[in-house]
Design a protein around this motif. Structure first.
Motif, mmCIF file in Angstrom:
data_model
loop_
_atom_site.group_PDB
_atom_site.id
_atom_site.type_symbol
_atom_site.label_atom_id
_atom_site.label_comp_id
_atom_site.label_asym_id
_atom_site.label_seq_id
_atom_site.Cartn_x
_atom_site.Cartn_y
_atom_site.Cartn_z
ATOM 1 N N ILE A 118 0.252 3.943 5.947
ATOM 2 C CA ILE A 118 -1.204 4.057 5.960
ATOM 3 C C ILE A 118 -1.819 2.669 5.895
ATOM 4 C CG2 ILE A 118 -3.191 5.029 4.792
ATOM 5 C CD1 ILE A 118 -1.389 7.113 3.584
ATOM 6 N N LYS A 173 -5.980 10.590 -4.558
ATOM 7 C CA LYS A 173 -6.853 9.627 -5.233
ATOM 8 C C LYS A 173 -7.844 10.351 -6.137
ATOM 9 C CE LYS A 173 -10.118 5.889 -4.169
ATOM 10 N NZ LYS A 173 -10.787 5.144 -3.065
ATOM 11 N N THR A 220 -1.890 12.865 6.653
ATOM 12 C CA THR A 220 -1.499 11.823 5.711
ATOM 13 C C THR A 220 -2.715 11.185 5.048
ATOM 14 O OG1 THR A 220 0.392 11.368 7.138
ATOM 15 C CG2 THR A 220 -0.085 9.754 5.426
ATOM 16 N N TYR A 221 -3.748 10.920 5.825
ATOM 17 C CA TYR A 221 -4.949 10.315 5.259
ATOM 18 C C TYR A 221 -5.670 11.304 4.337
ATOM 19 C CZ TYR A 221 -3.967 7.327 9.284
ATOM 20 O OH TYR A 221 -3.355 6.525 10.214
ATOM 21 N N GLU A 238 -3.855 11.440 1.090
ATOM 22 C CA GLU A 238 -4.100 10.235 0.298
ATOM 23 C C GLU A 238 -5.434 10.331 -0.445
ATOM 24 O OE1 GLU A 238 -6.003 7.152 1.723
ATOM 25 O OE2 GLU A 238 -5.338 5.736 0.221
ATOM 26 N N ARG A 239 -6.464 10.832 0.221
ATOM 27 C CA ARG A 239 -7.756 10.990 -0.440
ATOM 28 C C ARG A 239 -7.664 12.011 -1.576
ATOM 29 N NH1 ARG A 239 -9.547 11.003 4.917
ATOM 30 N NH2 ARG A 239 -10.331 13.145 4.884
ATOM 31 N N TYR A 284 0.837 -1.205 0.000
ATOM 32 C CA TYR A 284 0.000 0.000 0.000
ATOM 33 C C TYR A 284 0.866 1.247 0.000
ATOM 34 C CZ TYR A 284 -4.004 2.933 1.120
ATOM 35 O OH TYR A 284 -4.981 3.883 1.093
ATOM 36 N N LEU A 332 1.314 4.209 -2.894
ATOM 37 C CA LEU A 332 1.035 5.601 -2.579
ATOM 38 C C LEU A 332 2.207 6.488 -2.942
ATOM 39 C CD1 LEU A 332 -0.705 7.823 -1.377
ATOM 40 C CD2 LEU A 332 0.251 7.251 0.869
#
Length: 479
Positions: free
Chosen positions: A33, A426, A418-419, A422-423, A10, A14
């Protein structure tokens, strides 16, 4: 070992996606993550989207929306703008929605211009008609009304759809991220939102005009209420739209403050509190609103707490405002007495509805710095008192602080940097190849706030001292 391998795969994927984008520095190498299903989700929304909402507002898809409008009708929308740029006059056209490869089509739908500072003439300059051979297209926002000319016509149970261009958001993400965060945190009153690609064809032109990537937003209307009927007591209550000046303090019912909006080619009547219900219920609805404002502002201590407990879903309101402040939304009720709806259900219970979240995530104005501003001193307590009155009650204040800290907690897939990055990456991967468009505007995705803001330093995809997610998290008081 299998779990460790999943983490490693993962992370490699990323970092590869990050390395392919020029304006992003490496994410924190110490953060691995976990797969989404392994992140704790304490605030999964109790509100379950209907099948129609899931299909229409699908954050995993970028459907194609096509509008076909005759030359005469298109010239009407240009002429209407010249007569009164704020008009809400509809023209008639055709609508197509392509998500699965087979377009779904509707005829005789209504289209009008919308927006405040984002409202524009979609082609040319004042007095000019459509130029078929050399059109001068410009980004503009639209409302599509499926039942305007056919009273029973809907599209996946929706009466209307908002198509909004990404004005002042070079990142193409701020409002989409905001409404997604509301949903992740269980704020079921927030509208739905997702991406689409918009094409407009003026009948007779050699080719259609591709307007680029747009945002779809769920209008706050009767359909919105019906879709949440299991939470609101009913959808037969009183819905209001609140614009600049909505302080929830002044009890005047004068026409400039309370009424039913009437914006036409010759009228710009738009009260601060715009009643969205039936005209015959206006006076009783005014009395209901005046009583709520009076009670909130005249009570304090235990008496205030008893009243609020009976008239509001307090936890929902505190969650709403925790998200609002964490997003850095300064053009809101508390700071700027602006941009919200509210609804009294049939039990006379007040619900606050967040709305219009494009000026967030570091686009700062009307306060010194929306990144560092204290979440407990976000707005103007004396003039816009609802939030501060509620936070004057210790139990509510403590719960608000808890919600703020939960939003930034590393173990939750919410606001943690960080999350969030990541979104955003995406979503960017889904739209980046579709940004170039026939208006020639907004053709580059850039990690910047609006150029008119007072804090040009903020970034969303960096990991330095200018990362908005980190700066905002550092402003939040601890439990």
């Amino acid at each position: 070992m299998k779990l460790l391998a999943r983490y490693s795969i993962y992370l490699v994927a990323l970092l590869f996606s990050v390395s392919c984008r020029n304006d992003i520095v490496n994410l924190d190498p110490e953060i691995v993550i976990p797969p989404e299903e392994l992140l704790q989700q304490p605030y999964q929304t109790p509100y379950q989207l209907s099948a129609s909402q899931k299909y229409l507002y699908d954050i995993e898809a970028v459907p194609e929306i096509s509008l076909e409008i005759s030359k005469d009708e298109w010239n009407k929308i240009l002429s209407y703008y010249d007569q009164n740029k704020n008009n809400e006059e509809y023209i008639v056209g055709k609508f197509a929605f392509n998500k699965s490869g087979t377009p779904e089509k509707l005829d005789s739908i209504g289209v009008r211009l919308r927006g405040n500072t984002s409202r524009r003439r979609p082609e040319g300059f004042a007095g000019q008609s459509h130029n078929s051979s050399n059109p001068d297209w410009k980004h503009a926002s639209f409302t599509v009304n499926f039942k305007k000319f056919r009273k029973t016509q809907k599209f996946h149970d929706s009466e209307k759809l908002i198509l909004k261009w990404f004005k002042d958001d070079p990142n193409y993400v701020r409002e989409v991220y905001s409404y997604d965060l509301f949903e992740r945190f269980g704020v079921w009153t927030a509208p739905q939102s997702s991406y689409c690609k918009l094409t407009i064809k003026v009948t007779g032109d050699e080719k259609p005009a591709y307007f680029g990537v747009y945002q779809m937003i769920e209008p706050v209307d009767d359909t919105y209420l019906a879709n949440r009927n299991s939470f609101y007591k009913s959808n037969a209550g009183n819905l209001w739209k609140a614009s600049y000046g909505a302080d929830l303090k002044n009890t005047s019912t004068s026409p400039d403050r309370m009424g039913i909006e009437n914006v036409t080619l010759t009228s710009n009547y738009s009260p601060i509190y715009d009643y969205k219900g039936k005209k015959g219920n206006l006076e009783s609805s005014k009395a209901q609103l005046v009583d709520f404002i009076t009670q909130i502002n005249s009570k304090s201590g235990a008496e205030l707490q008893t009243y609020i407990d009976s008239k509001m879903d307090v936890n929902l309101f505190l969650k709403t405002y925790a998200v609002n402040v964490t997003l850095g939304m300064w053009d809101d009720y508390w700071n700027n007495k602006n941009n919200f709806y509210f609804y009294f259900d049939s039990d006379n219970k007040f619900y606050f509805i967040p709305y219009d979240y494009d000026n967030t995530l570091g686009t700062s104005f009307e306060m010194g710095d929306s990144g560092t501003q204290n979440p407990l001193e976000w707005g103007k307590t004396a003039t816009n008192p609802l939030v501060s009155k509620i936070l004057s009650i210790p139990a509510y204040r403590n719960q608000y602080i808890k919600y703020l800290n939960d939003l930034i907690d590393r173990k939750y897939d919410l606001f943690y940097s960080t999350y969030s990055q990541e979104r955003i990456l995406k979503w960017r991967g889904k739209i980046s190849n579709n940004i170039s468009n026939d208006t020639g505007e907004d053709m580059i995705i850039s990690d910047m706030p609006a150029n008119w803001g007072n804090q040009a330093r903020y970034r969303l995809l960096s990991n330095d001292q200018n990362n908005f997610f980190t700066v905002k998290a550092n402003s939040i008081p601890k439990n």
